[in-house]
Design a protein around this motif. Structure first.
Motif, PDB file in Angstrom:
ATOM      1  N   ILE A  53      91.064  59.551 -41.658  1.00 40.46           N
ATOM      2  CA  ILE A  53      91.251  60.833 -40.966  1.00 40.46           C
ATOM      3  C   ILE A  53      91.010  61.994 -41.928  1.00 40.46           C
ATOM      4  CG2 ILE A  53      92.779  59.917 -39.196  1.00 40.46           C
ATOM      5  CD1 ILE A  53      95.094  61.348 -40.643  1.00 40.46           C
ATOM      6  N   ASN A  54      91.188  61.769 -43.213  1.00 40.73           N
ATOM      7  CA  ASN A  54      90.818  62.717 -44.265  1.00 40.73           C
ATOM      8  C   ASN A  54      91.327  64.142 -44.006  1.00 40.73           C
ATOM      9  OD1 ASN A  54      89.667  63.228 -46.705  1.00 40.73           O
ATOM     10  ND2 ASN A  54      87.607  63.507 -45.896  1.00 40.73           N
ATOM     11  N   PRO A  55      92.647  64.365 -44.090  1.00 41.60           N
ATOM     12  CA  PRO A  55      93.193  65.697 -43.807  1.00 41.60           C
ATOM     13  C   PRO A  55      92.748  66.773 -44.790  1.00 41.60           C
ATOM     14  CG  PRO A  55      94.934  64.040 -43.946  1.00 41.60           C
ATOM     15  CD  PRO A  55      93.680  63.401 -44.405  1.00 41.60           C
ATOM     16  N   ARG A  56      92.713  67.996 -44.296  1.00 42.07           N
ATOM     17  CA  ARG A  56      92.426  69.203 -45.072  1.00 42.07           C
ATOM     18  C   ARG A  56      93.403  70.273 -44.619  1.00 42.07           C
ATOM     19  NH1 ARG A  56      89.704  66.050 -47.570  1.00 42.07           N
ATOM     20  NH2 ARG A  56      87.480  66.127 -47.963  1.00 42.07           N
ATOM     21  N   ALA A  57      93.678  71.251 -45.482  1.00 41.64           N
ATOM     22  CA  ALA A  57      94.563  72.357 -45.102  1.00 41.64           C
ATOM     23  C   ALA A  57      94.143  73.634 -45.810  1.00 41.64           C
ATOM     24  CB  ALA A  57      96.010  72.026 -45.449  1.00 41.64           C
TER      25      ALA A  57
END
Length: 149
Positions: free
Chosen positions: A138-142
């Protein structure tokens, strides 16, 4: 990824109603861009302070899972402390921005390091806990802004 810190500027913030609303003044503002599992070092002035966190989180991968759920969080103190940016979900759409509006206290942050992490609820094919092995799917980013006094 160097966070940009603005100090003692008397930053005025219109707080969203989800965290109390109104206008608040803060001495410090920090803009950070976070990538999954990469540590970000915070300034020492944030230790043991109440923080307002505004911004967005997203995933670069799709997830549609019928059993295990994932959440996206900021973690610190070797996963001993965390704040959810997005609650448990069995579905994430790649690059769909999710609004973040949080007010919380970091407490004492060991080494002043935080990390963008993913929690997995578990299933027959996925273990329960901080998703360090297959969270890359899912490779989250913020992209977040933190405010405090």
């Amino acid at each position: 990824m160097t966070p940009a810190l603005l100090c003692n500027n008397g930053v005025v913030v219109n707080l969203p109603s989800s965290i109390g609303g109104g206008v608040a003044n803060y001495n410090y503002m920090l803009n950070i861009d976070m990538i999954y599992k990469q540590a970000v070092v915070l300034p020492s002035s944030i230790n043991n302070k109440e923080v307002v966190m505004l911004g967005e989180v997203w995933t670069t991968g799709n997830m549609s899972n019928k059993t295990s759920q994932n959440s996206i969080a900021i973690t610190w103190n070797n996963f001993g402390s965390s704040v959810d940016l997005h609650g448990l979900s069995t579905h994430y759409t790649a690059n769909a921005k999710i609004k973040v509006e949080k007010k919380f206290n970091f407490g004492n942050i060991n080494n002043l390091q935080i990390m963008l992490s993913s929690w997995q609820s578990g299933s027959a094919n996925a273990g329960t806990g901080w998703n360090l092995s297959d969270g890359d799917r899912i490779n989250p980013r913020a992209k977040l802004t933190l405010y405090w006094n």
